[in-house]
Design a protein around this motif. Structure first.
Motif, PDB file in Angstrom:
ATOM      1  N   PHE A   1       1.900   8.660 -74.229  1.00 47.74           N
ATOM      2  CA  PHE A   1       1.256   7.889 -75.278  1.00 47.74           C
ATOM      3  C   PHE A   1      -0.032   8.570 -74.802  1.00 47.74           C
ATOM      4  O   PHE A   1      -0.427   9.122 -75.981  1.00 47.74           O
ATOM      5  N   LEU A   2      -0.448   8.342 -73.346  1.00 49.32           N
ATOM      6  CA  LEU A   2      -1.952   8.413 -74.237  1.00 49.32           C
ATOM      7  C   LEU A   2      -2.115  10.226 -73.695  1.00 49.32           C
ATOM      8  O   LEU A   2      -3.650  10.122 -73.743  1.00 49.32           O
ATOM      9  N   ARG A   3      -0.904  10.580 -72.928  1.00 44.39           N
ATOM     10  CA  ARG A   3      -1.625  12.234 -72.993  1.00 44.39           C
ATOM     11  C   ARG A   3      -1.023  12.802 -74.474  1.00 44.39           C
ATOM     12  O   ARG A   3      -1.358  13.674 -74.590  1.00 44.39           O
ATOM     13  N   ARG A   4      -0.041  12.300 -75.655  1.00 40.10           N
ATOM     14  CA  ARG A   4       0.213  13.315 -76.879  1.00 40.10           C
ATOM     15  C   ARG A   4      -1.454  12.954 -77.213  1.00 40.10           C
ATOM     16  O   ARG A   4      -1.619  13.447 -78.499  1.00 40.10           O
ATOM     17  N   ILE A   5      -1.963  11.116 -77.480  1.00 40.15           N
ATOM     18  CA  ILE A   5      -2.681  11.003 -78.016  1.00 40.15           C
ATOM     19  C   ILE A   5      -4.378  12.461 -77.729  1.00 40.15           C
ATOM     20  O   ILE A   5      -5.637  12.118 -78.417  1.00 40.15           O
ATOM     21  N   GLU A   6      -4.670  12.946 -76.608  1.00 39.44           N
ATOM     22  CA  GLU A   6      -4.833  14.014 -76.228  1.00 39.44           C
ATOM     23  C   GLU A   6      -6.726  13.655 -76.208  1.00 39.44           C
ATOM     24  O   GLU A   6      -7.860  14.254 -76.533  1.00 39.44           O
ATOM     25  N   GLY A   7      -7.192  12.602 -75.681  1.00 32.28           N
ATOM     26  CA  GLY A   7      -8.271  11.630 -75.980  1.00 32.28           C
ATOM     27  C   GLY A   7      -8.791  12.118 -77.083  1.00 32.28           C
ATOM     28  O   GLY A   7     -10.482  11.550 -77.133  1.00 32.28           O
ATOM     29  N   LYS A   8      -8.087  11.731 -78.173  1.00 30.55           N
ATOM     30  CA  LYS A   8      -8.751  11.672 -79.882  1.00 30.55           C
ATOM     31  C   LYS A   8      -8.945  10.187 -79.903  1.00 30.55           C
ATOM     32  O   LYS A   8     -10.441   9.609 -81.146  1.00 30.55           O
ATOM     33  N   GLY A   9      -8.372   9.577 -79.227  1.00 31.68           N
ATOM     34  CA  GLY A   9      -7.996   8.531 -79.783  1.00 31.68           C
ATOM     35  C   GLY A   9      -9.492   7.339 -78.574  1.00 31.68           C
ATOM     36  O   GLY A   9     -10.069   7.709 -77.938  1.00 31.68           O
TER      37      GLY A   9
ATOM     38  N   TRP B   1      -3.883   3.125 -92.327  1.00 35.26           N
ATOM     39  CA  TRP B   1      -5.112   3.328 -92.160  1.00 35.26           C
ATOM     40  C   TRP B   1      -4.729   5.007 -91.477  1.00 35.26           C
ATOM     41  O   TRP B   1      -3.677   5.011 -91.612  1.00 35.26           O
ATOM     42  N   GLU B   2      -6.102   5.153 -90.894  1.00 43.58           N
ATOM     43  CA  GLU B   2      -5.810   6.385 -90.337  1.00 43.58           C
ATOM     44  C   GLU B   2      -5.757   5.979 -88.615  1.00 43.58           C
ATOM     45  O   GLU B   2      -6.252   6.226 -87.586  1.00 43.58           O
ATOM     46  N   LEU B   3      -4.395   6.459 -88.287  1.00 44.60           N
ATOM     47  CA  LEU B   3      -3.737   6.617 -86.668  1.00 44.60           C
ATOM     48  C   LEU B   3      -3.583   7.917 -86.025  1.00 44.60           C
ATOM     49  O   LEU B   3      -3.225   8.747 -87.378  1.00 44.60           O
ATOM     50  N   LEU B   4      -3.296   8.125 -84.914  1.00 48.26           N
ATOM     51  CA  LEU B   4      -3.455   9.425 -84.305  1.00 48.26           C
ATOM     52  C   LEU B   4      -1.801   9.407 -83.795  1.00 48.26           C
ATOM     53  O   LEU B   4      -1.380  10.639 -84.115  1.00 48.26           O
ATOM     54  N   ASP B   5      -1.368   8.333 -83.330  1.00 46.89           N
ATOM     55  CA  ASP B   5       0.080   8.685 -82.934  1.00 46.89           C
ATOM     56  C   ASP B   5       0.904   7.035 -82.903  1.00 46.89           C
ATOM     57  O   ASP B   5       0.166   5.663 -82.921  1.00 46.89           O
ATOM     58  N   THR B   6       2.005   6.701 -83.288  1.00 46.61           N
ATOM     59  CA  THR B   6       2.716   5.199 -83.263  1.00 46.61           C
ATOM     60  C   THR B   6       3.941   5.928 -82.369  1.00 46.61           C
ATOM     61  O   THR B   6       4.547   6.443 -82.309  1.00 46.61           O
ATOM     62  N   LEU B   7       4.649   4.430 -81.760  1.00 49.48           N
ATOM     63  CA  LEU B   7       5.514   4.705 -81.318  1.00 49.48           C
ATOM     64  C   LEU B   7       6.179   3.236 -80.815  1.00 49.48           C
ATOM     65  O   LEU B   7       5.434   2.607 -80.677  1.00 49.48           O
ATOM     66  N   VAL B   8       7.566   3.099 -81.366  1.00 50.97           N
ATOM     67  CA  VAL B   8       8.066   2.051 -81.843  1.00 50.97           C
ATOM     68  C   VAL B   8       9.576   2.553 -80.574  1.00 50.97           C
ATOM     69  O   VAL B   8      10.361   3.492 -81.401  1.00 50.97           O
TER      70      VAL B   8
ATOM     71  N   ALA C   1      -5.571   4.938 -82.771  1.00 51.55           N
ATOM     72  CA  ALA C   1      -6.205   5.250 -83.918  1.00 51.55           C
ATOM     73  C   ALA C   1      -7.383   5.607 -82.761  1.00 51.55           C
ATOM     74  O   ALA C   1      -8.017   5.076 -81.552  1.00 51.55           O
ATOM     75  N   GLU C   2      -8.451   6.147 -83.789  1.00 49.75           N
ATOM     76  CA  GLU C   2      -9.980   6.081 -83.655  1.00 49.75           C
ATOM     77  C   GLU C   2     -11.276   5.006 -83.123  1.00 49.75           C
ATOM     78  O   GLU C   2     -11.565   5.176 -82.489  1.00 49.75           O
ATOM     79  N   HIS C   3     -10.490   4.074 -83.738  1.00 55.17           N
ATOM     80  CA  HIS C   3     -11.460   2.778 -84.015  1.00 55.17           C
ATOM     81  C   HIS C   3      -9.811   1.216 -83.817  1.00 55.17           C
ATOM     82  O   HIS C   3      -8.984   1.801 -84.208  1.00 55.17           O
TER      83      HIS C   3
END
Length: 151
Positions: A20-28, A74-81, A101-103
């Motif tokens: 998951f951290l790899r997928r958000i690529e440091g944006k969050g 909400w402004e989300l970068l990624d979600t996983l269920v 998310a960013e915040h």
């Protein structure tokens, strides 16, 4: 981006977190997680296992609809269920939700929103297997009250 996975095998949380951290690529700036566990006791009765039955396409679609609503709010970068089905022993994970998310405020709210609606709107049937018998269980009134506060 969002992913939904329905599976019978145990959830490999650390591997899922890392991917998951790899997928958000440091944006969050925030990743919030929720891990649901099968209770060992319910109303003073020992729970041995929980059996979850589902229709694959319907279950996945109902979870995607919940996630889509969260992405609208909400402004989300990624979600996983990840939701398990089949026979699950007490103390094992039944569901994992990850929200990036960013915040932090958006991530916390969206994660809570998703789990609240997973409890009421996901198409699954749950059977609790106890040492003294078994019974199908339904969402509680408190579950519906929690999901209503998002309206």
């Amino acid at each position: 981006m969002s992913l939904v996975r329905i599976q019978t095998e145990p959830i490999a949380f650390i591997e899922e977190w890392t991917e998951f951290l790899r997928r958000i690529e440091g944006k969050g700036g925030a990743v919030v997680s929720f891990s649901g566990i099968v209770r060992e006791f319910n109303q003073d009765s020992k729970v041995e296992e929980l059996y979850l039955e589902h229709y694959p396409e319907m279950t996945e679609q109902s979870i995607h609809q919940i996630i889509d609503k969260a992405h609208e709010k909400w402004e989300l970068l990624d979600t996983l269920v990840i939701h398990r089905v089949g026979l699950i022993k007490s103390r094992e994970q039944i569901v994992v939700v990850l929200v990036g998310a960013e915040h932090r405020a958006e991530a916390f709210s969206a994660c809570e929103f998703i789990i609240d609606f997973l409890k009421t709107d996901t198409i699954l049937w749950k059977k609790e297997i106890r040492h003294d018998g078994s019974s199908w269980i339904e969402s509680l009134d408190t579950d519906y009250q929690r999901s209503k506060h998002w309206e």
